[in-house]
Design a protein around this motif. Structure first.
Motif, mmCIF file in Angstrom:
data_model
loop_
_atom_site.group_PDB
_atom_site.id
_atom_site.type_symbol
_atom_site.label_atom_id
_atom_site.label_comp_id
_atom_site.label_asym_id
_atom_site.label_seq_id
_atom_site.Cartn_x
_atom_site.Cartn_y
_atom_site.Cartn_z
ATOM 1 N N THR A 8 0.832 -1.205 0.000
ATOM 2 C CA THR A 8 0.000 0.000 0.000
ATOM 3 C C THR A 8 0.866 1.254 0.000
ATOM 4 O O THR A 8 0.652 2.181 -0.793
ATOM 5 N N GLU A 11 2.801 1.478 -3.386
ATOM 6 C CA GLU A 11 1.996 1.950 -4.517
ATOM 7 C C GLU A 11 1.885 3.472 -4.523
ATOM 8 O O GLU A 11 2.052 4.116 -5.568
ATOM 9 N N GLN A 12 1.635 4.044 -3.369
ATOM 10 C CA GLN A 12 1.534 5.513 -3.317
ATOM 11 C C GLN A 12 2.898 6.166 -3.492
ATOM 12 O O GLN A 12 3.007 7.233 -4.106
ATOM 13 N N ALA A 14 5.302 4.959 -5.312
ATOM 14 C CA ALA A 14 5.588 4.837 -6.744
ATOM 15 C C ALA A 14 4.869 5.935 -7.532
ATOM 16 O O ALA A 14 5.454 6.531 -8.446
ATOM 17 N N GLU A 15 3.623 6.203 -7.183
ATOM 18 C CA GLU A 15 2.879 7.280 -7.846
ATOM 19 C C GLU A 15 3.584 8.620 -7.644
ATOM 20 O O GLU A 15 3.668 9.431 -8.552
ATOM 21 N N ARG A 16 4.081 8.821 -6.460
ATOM 22 C CA ARG A 16 4.711 10.103 -6.107
ATOM 23 C C ARG A 16 6.092 10.267 -6.739
ATOM 24 O O ARG A 16 6.468 11.371 -7.107
ATOM 25 N N THR A 17 6.837 9.168 -6.875
ATOM 26 C CA THR A 17 8.237 9.259 -7.312
ATOM 27 C C THR A 17 8.479 8.788 -8.739
ATOM 28 O O THR A 17 9.509 9.106 -9.321
ATOM 29 N N GLY A 18 7.576 7.977 -9.268
ATOM 30 C CA GLY A 18 7.819 7.370 -10.575
ATOM 31 C C GLY A 18 8.669 6.112 -10.493
ATOM 32 O O GLY A 18 8.978 5.500 -11.517
ATOM 33 N N LYS A 20 9.601 2.166 -9.777
ATOM 34 C CA LYS A 20 8.922 0.892 -10.025
ATOM 35 C C LYS A 20 8.866 0.096 -8.723
ATOM 36 O O LYS A 20 9.774 0.171 -7.898
ATOM 37 N N GLU A 156 -0.477 8.200 3.595
ATOM 38 C CA GLU A 156 0.013 9.475 3.069
ATOM 39 C C GLU A 156 1.141 10.034 3.928
ATOM 40 O O GLU A 156 2.140 10.547 3.396
ATOM 41 N N VAL A 159 4.294 7.946 3.308
ATOM 42 C CA VAL A 159 4.905 8.285 2.022
ATOM 43 C C VAL A 159 5.622 9.627 2.113
ATOM 44 O O VAL A 159 6.742 9.777 1.627
#
Length: 168
Positions: A8, A11-12, A14-18, A20, A156, A159
């Protein structure tokens, strides 16, 4: 440990940093048909598979990886040392994050439906057994880790703290 929120958070992040996500469970599932979980051949093969994937990611210039797995020093310390060495020998950096949570929180989360799709531990008794058998709350001894208690922090917040630690 299982149910602490590794995927979990990953995934967030990865969205924030790009970056993998290099998730533990698929590599375990790849090795399990050949070798019994926890045996020496299982562990040795699993480590080789993971290191090959890491080296390929470095070779193909993947900008960042988030590697999720359960760390037990008696089984994984040499492997983590080798992973860090591999990354840093190629000019990369390794940032260790240890997610922890209260056992009661882990037990509440372990039966979540989202865990079924990823073929994760979903039984409370199995989780209790793993928590007794493995030292899953022990940090890697040779480098400081960012420790986040996911029973106290939201995804959040976790992250955000990881991102801030990457920038310092």
């Amino acid at each position: 440990p299982p149910a602490v929120g590794k995927l979990t958070v990953a995934e967030q992040l990865a969205e924030r940093t790009g970056f993998k996500i290099f998730q533990n469970n698929p590599t375990v599932r790849a090795v399990e048909p050949l070798f019994e979980f926890g045996t020496q051949p299982f562990q040795a093969t699993l480590e080789k598979v993971r290191l090959i994937m890491l080296r390929e990611a470095i070779q193909w210039k993947i900008p960042g990886l988030i590697f999720t797995f359960c760390f037990d020093p008696s089984e994984d310390e040499a492997f983590i040392t080798e992973m860090i060495s591999t990354v840093e020998s190629e000019g990369g950096s390794a940032h260790l994050v240890q997610l922890i949570a209260l056992e009661a929180t882990l037990l509440d989360r372990v039966e979540n439906e989202s865990r079924v799709a990823h073929k994760k531990v979903i039984e409370k008794n199995r989780l209790r057994s793993m928590l007794k058998q493995y030292a899953l709350f022990t940090p890697y001894a040779h480098r400081k880790s960012l420790v986040l208690d996911t029973s106290q922090l939201s995804v959040e917040e976790s992250v955000e703290r990881i991102v801030m630690s990457l920038q310092s």
